[in-house]
Design a protein around this motif. Structure first.
Motif, PDB file in Angstrom:
ATOM      1  N   VAL A 264       0.873  -1.181   0.000  1.00 16.33           N
ATOM      2  CA  VAL A 264       0.000   0.000   0.000  1.00 16.33           C
ATOM      3  C   VAL A 264       0.908   1.228   0.000  1.00 16.33           C
ATOM      4  CG1 VAL A 264      -1.690   1.355   1.286  1.00 16.33           C
ATOM      5  CG2 VAL A 264      -1.933  -1.128   1.143  1.00 16.33           C
ATOM      6  N   LEU A 265       0.677   2.101  -0.956  1.00 16.87           N
ATOM      7  CA  LEU A 265       1.483   3.315  -1.105  1.00 16.87           C
ATOM      8  C   LEU A 265       0.721   4.506  -0.538  1.00 16.87           C
ATOM      9  CD1 LEU A 265       3.883   4.952  -2.348  1.00 16.87           C
ATOM     10  CD2 LEU A 265       2.486   5.124  -4.429  1.00 16.87           C
ATOM     11  N   PHE A 266       1.363   5.229   0.379  1.00 15.32           N
ATOM     12  CA  PHE A 266       0.811   6.470   0.907  1.00 15.32           C
ATOM     13  C   PHE A 266       1.598   7.634   0.311  1.00 15.32           C
ATOM     14  CE2 PHE A 266      -0.465   3.335   3.992  1.00 15.32           C
ATOM     15  CZ  PHE A 266      -1.760   3.717   4.314  1.00 15.32           C
ATOM     16  N   GLU A 267       0.890   8.595  -0.243  1.00 17.31           N
ATOM     17  CA  GLU A 267       1.506   9.749  -0.907  1.00 17.31           C
ATOM     18  C   GLU A 267       1.065  11.023  -0.195  1.00 17.31           C
ATOM     19  OE1 GLU A 267       1.818  10.315  -5.456  1.00 17.31           O
ATOM     20  OE2 GLU A 267       0.183  11.639  -4.813  1.00 17.31           O
ATOM     21  N   LEU A 268       1.998  11.660   0.468  1.00 10.89           N
ATOM     22  CA  LEU A 268       1.722  12.894   1.210  1.00 10.89           C
ATOM     23  C   LEU A 268       2.119  14.093   0.365  1.00 10.89           C
ATOM     24  CD1 LEU A 268       1.011  14.565   3.733  1.00 10.89           C
ATOM     25  CD2 LEU A 268       3.354  14.135   4.550  1.00 10.89           C
ATOM     26  N   ASN A 269       1.134  14.940   0.043  1.00 13.35           N
ATOM     27  CA  ASN A 269       1.369  16.186  -0.681  1.00 13.35           C
ATOM     28  C   ASN A 269       1.240  17.352   0.300  1.00 13.35           C
ATOM     29  OD1 ASN A 269       1.131  15.466  -3.874  1.00 13.35           O
ATOM     30  ND2 ASN A 269      -0.201  14.158  -2.644  1.00 13.35           N
ATOM     31  N   GLN A 270       2.305  18.133   0.422  1.00 17.22           N
ATOM     32  CA  GLN A 270       2.275  19.336   1.260  1.00 17.22           C
ATOM     33  C   GLN A 270       2.334  20.567   0.354  1.00 17.22           C
ATOM     34  OE1 GLN A 270       4.692  19.071   5.097  1.00 17.22           O
ATOM     35  NE2 GLN A 270       5.801  17.666   3.760  1.00 17.22           N
ATOM     36  N   VAL A 271       1.471  21.542   0.610  1.00 16.71           N
ATOM     37  CA  VAL A 271       1.432  22.738  -0.241  1.00 16.71           C
ATOM     38  C   VAL A 271       1.758  23.974   0.590  1.00 16.71           C
ATOM     39  CG1 VAL A 271      -0.275  21.673  -1.752  1.00 16.71           C
ATOM     40  CG2 VAL A 271      -1.048  23.132   0.103  1.00 16.71           C
ATOM     41  N   ASP A 272       2.418  24.916  -0.036  1.00 17.06           N
ATOM     42  CA  ASP A 272       2.792  26.150   0.651  1.00 17.06           C
ATOM     43  C   ASP A 272       1.569  27.057   0.798  1.00 17.06           C
ATOM     44  OD1 ASP A 272       2.478  27.227  -1.970  1.00 17.06           O
ATOM     45  OD2 ASP A 272       3.955  28.770  -1.516  1.00 17.06           O
ATOM     46  N   PRO A 273       1.641  28.127   1.597  1.00 14.63           N
ATOM     47  CA  PRO A 273       0.476  28.999   1.817  1.00 14.63           C
ATOM     48  C   PRO A 273      -0.092  29.625   0.544  1.00 14.63           C
ATOM     49  CG  PRO A 273       2.121  29.397   3.503  1.00 14.63           C
ATOM     50  CD  PRO A 273       2.755  28.479   2.502  1.00 14.63           C
ATOM     51  N   HIS A 274       0.761  29.961  -0.426  1.00 12.92           N
ATOM     52  CA  HIS A 274       0.270  30.610  -1.643  1.00 12.92           C
ATOM     53  C   HIS A 274      -0.557  29.642  -2.497  1.00 12.92           C
ATOM     54  CE1 HIS A 274       2.765  33.945  -0.527  1.00 12.92           C
ATOM     55  NE2 HIS A 274       3.880  33.254  -0.674  1.00 12.92           N
ATOM     56  N   LEU A 275      -0.054  28.447  -2.694  1.00 22.03           N
ATOM     57  CA  LEU A 275      -0.801  27.464  -3.471  1.00 22.03           C
ATOM     58  C   LEU A 275      -2.080  27.069  -2.741  1.00 22.03           C
ATOM     59  CD1 LEU A 275      -1.173  25.570  -5.831  1.00 22.03           C
ATOM     60  CD2 LEU A 275       0.395  23.954  -4.738  1.00 22.03           C
ATOM     61  N   TYR A 276      -2.013  26.938  -1.425  1.00 20.85           N
ATOM     62  CA  TYR A 276      -3.209  26.583  -0.651  1.00 20.85           C
ATOM     63  C   TYR A 276      -4.285  27.656  -0.796  1.00 20.85           C
ATOM     64  CZ  TYR A 276      -6.256  25.510   3.277  1.00 20.85           C
ATOM     65  OH  TYR A 276      -7.357  25.225   4.036  1.00 20.85           O
ATOM     66  N   SER A 277      -3.919  28.926  -0.635  1.00 25.89           N
ATOM     67  CA  SER A 277      -4.895  30.015  -0.736  1.00 25.89           C
ATOM     68  C   SER A 277      -5.464  30.119  -2.144  1.00 25.89           C
ATOM     69  CB  SER A 277      -4.241  31.342  -0.338  1.00 25.89           C
ATOM     70  OG  SER A 277      -3.802  31.307   1.004  1.00 25.89           O
ATOM     71  N   TYR A 278      -4.599  30.009  -3.148  1.00 26.02           N
ATOM     72  CA  TYR A 278      -5.059  30.100  -4.528  1.00 26.02           C
ATOM     73  C   TYR A 278      -6.040  28.976  -4.846  1.00 26.02           C
ATOM     74  CZ  TYR A 278      -4.871  29.951  -9.637  1.00 26.02           C
ATOM     75  OH  TYR A 278      -5.211  29.912 -10.961  1.00 26.02           O
ATOM     76  N   TYR A 279      -5.707  27.745  -4.455  1.00 23.61           N
ATOM     77  CA  TYR A 279      -6.564  26.596  -4.753  1.00 23.61           C
ATOM     78  C   TYR A 279      -7.925  26.736  -4.083  1.00 23.61           C
ATOM     79  CZ  TYR A 279      -8.304  21.818  -4.870  1.00 23.61           C
ATOM     80  OH  TYR A 279      -9.097  20.709  -5.050  1.00 23.61           O
ATOM     81  N   ASN A 280      -7.936  27.135  -2.819  1.00 21.58           N
ATOM     82  CA  ASN A 280      -9.200  27.210  -2.097  1.00 21.58           C
ATOM     83  C   ASN A 280     -10.085  28.343  -2.580  1.00 21.58           C
ATOM     84  OD1 ASN A 280      -9.591  25.293   0.433  1.00 21.58           O
ATOM     85  ND2 ASN A 280      -7.412  25.665   0.198  1.00 21.58           N
ATOM     86  N   ILE A 281      -9.496  29.473  -2.955  1.00 21.97           N
ATOM     87  CA  ILE A 281     -10.306  30.566  -3.489  1.00 21.97           C
ATOM     88  C   ILE A 281     -10.840  30.218  -4.873  1.00 21.97           C
ATOM     89  CG2 ILE A 281     -10.169  32.930  -4.380  1.00 21.97           C
ATOM     90  CD1 ILE A 281      -8.459  33.645  -2.007  1.00 21.97           C
ATOM     91  N   ALA A 282      -9.988  29.598  -5.700  1.00 25.08           N
ATOM     92  CA  ALA A 282     -10.421  29.241  -7.054  1.00 25.08           C
ATOM     93  C   ALA A 282     -11.511  28.178  -7.041  1.00 25.08           C
ATOM     94  CB  ALA A 282      -9.230  28.752  -7.870  1.00 25.08           C
ATOM     95  N   ASN A 283     -11.535  27.322  -6.019  1.00 27.49           N
ATOM     96  CA  ASN A 283     -12.513  26.232  -5.951  1.00 27.49           C
ATOM     97  C   ASN A 283     -13.536  26.414  -4.836  1.00 27.49           C
ATOM     98  OD1 ASN A 283     -11.374  23.934  -7.881  1.00 27.49           O
ATOM     99  ND2 ASN A 283      -9.641  24.872  -6.841  1.00 27.49           N
ATOM    100  N   GLY A 284     -13.534  27.578  -4.193  1.00 23.74           N
ATOM    101  CA  GLY A 284     -14.350  27.749  -3.003  1.00 23.74           C
ATOM    102  C   GLY A 284     -15.840  27.800  -3.227  1.00 23.74           C
ATOM    103  N   PHE A 285     -16.297  28.237  -4.399  1.00 23.87           N
ATOM    104  CA  PHE A 285     -17.731  28.422  -4.600  1.00 23.87           C
ATOM    105  C   PHE A 285     -18.286  27.524  -5.702  1.00 23.87           C
ATOM    106  CE2 PHE A 285     -17.911  31.865  -1.687  1.00 23.87           C
ATOM    107  CZ  PHE A 285     -16.731  32.560  -1.825  1.00 23.87           C
ATOM    108  N   GLN A 286     -17.511  26.497  -6.071  1.00 25.33           N
ATOM    109  CA  GLN A 286     -17.971  25.602  -7.123  1.00 25.33           C
ATOM    110  C   GLN A 286     -18.843  24.496  -6.531  1.00 25.33           C
ATOM    111  OE1 GLN A 286     -17.213  26.655 -10.123  1.00 25.33           O
ATOM    112  NE2 GLN A 286     -15.970  28.280  -9.252  1.00 25.33           N
TER     113      GLN A 286
END
Length: 324
Positions: A264-286
């Motif tokens: 079983v492969l576990f893949e941990l993706n960590q994102v910096d604050p800029h990518l996190y904020s951009y992703y959540n705002i871009a997908n926040g109201f969909q």
């Protein structure tokens, strides 16, 4: 206030309203061209890309009617990481979907350029007409994944426990995404072919009326608000039902005699604050319940608009028996 004064006030307000109604209204404000920058530093490749463009205006109200992609030519693009400067050059990338833009994607690329966990990167874009644009990102340091009860994965028919995973999140990360896969081999045409399938974090059972809903992991915000100061441990709980259902699906597709399970492969993706904020705002109201038609913007580009971010990927495995 006397009746006469009220009458005068009403007449003034009415006159303002009438005059205002004579003026045409447009929801579009004045357009000022700005340079757009998009670059996400990835650990999955020894190439890094920077895309430059221009904001655009359209005659109507549909942005999709714009069919000619704007591009910044003659720019000098560089990124400094760990005291080393990487210079980017022009390149063309084949477009997967040409229904709107028919020309290839024009971008800037640097190769070889492997990002370093825990490092800082500084972006500089010097343009002939719009000046210099800058941005920074702190690449998340390497994390760690630990399964506290790996025996549940190795002998799922013997235990009903949930799968408990502890993940160490680096100080530079604001969000994380943990994905999990069963890696196995299938005997096809005289040889063993490696395959993998992702299993969900939980399952919503339909009760026999509809199709069961598989719930897959999503980007999560780290618990601590002091995301730039502390290294912390998060707990992820995985419902064993999704794991068992995937195993049953694999057996159904290939038959037990044609399978060898590896891990079983576990893949941990960590994102910096800029990518996190951009992703959540871009997908926040969909979502199907939102009535908002506007979306807020996020940008960390000085002198323009866009995002310069980074993420890190770490993996861990739990060995399985070849036959369940």
């Amino acid at each position: 206030m006397t009746l006469h004064m009220k009458s005068i006030l009403f007449s003034v307000v009415f006159g303002i309203v009438v005059v205002g109604c004579d003026s045409s209204f447009s929801p579009k404000g004045p357009h000022e061209p700005k340079v757009t920058v998009y670059s996400i530093l990835s650990p999955n490749d020894n190439r890094q890309f920077v895309r430059l463009g221009l904001t655009y205006d359209v005659e109507g109200l549909d942005p999709a009617s714009h069919s000619v992609e704007e591009y910044i030519q003659g720019a000098t693009v560089s990124i400094i990481q760990g005291g080393k400067t990487y210079l980017f050059r022009d390149t063309l990338i084949q477009r997967k979907d040409s229904s709107r833009y028919s020309t290839p994607i024009r971008a800037y690329v640097a190769q070889p350029f492997q990002i370093v966990p825990g490092s800082k990167a500084q972006l500089s874009v010097v343009t002939p007409s719009f000046g210099t644009l800058t941005a920074e990102t702190a690449v998340p340091a390497s994390g760690r994944v630990r399964v506290t009860n790996a025996f549940v994965l190795q002998q799922p028919s013997s235990f009903e426990s949930k799968i408990i995973v502890l993940i160490d999140i680096s100080a530079q990360a604001r969000g994380y995404l943990l994905r999990h896969y069963i890696v196995f081999e299938v005997f096809k045409n005289g040889s063993w072919i490696p395959e993998r399938r992702e299993f969900p974090v939980s399952v919503i059972l339909s009760g026999g009326t509809n199709v069961d809903v598989m719930v897959y992991p999503k980007l999560e915000r780290r618990s601590s608000e002091a995301y730039l100061q502390n290294f912390e441990t998060e707990t992820v709980v995985i419902d064993q039902l999704g794991y068992q259902m995937l195993l049953e699906s694999i057996f159904s597709d290939y038959g037990s005699g044609n399978l060898k399970f590896r891990y079983v492969l576990f893949e941990l993706n960590q994102v910096d604050p800029h990518l996190y904020s951009y992703y959540n705002i871009a997908n926040g109201f969909q979502d199907e319940f939102s009535i908002r038609t506007d979306l807020p913007d996020y940008s960390n580009i000085r002198g323009g608009v866009g995002v310069f971010g980074s993420f890190m990927v770490d993996t861990s495995i739990v060995r399985l028996l070849e036959r369940f």
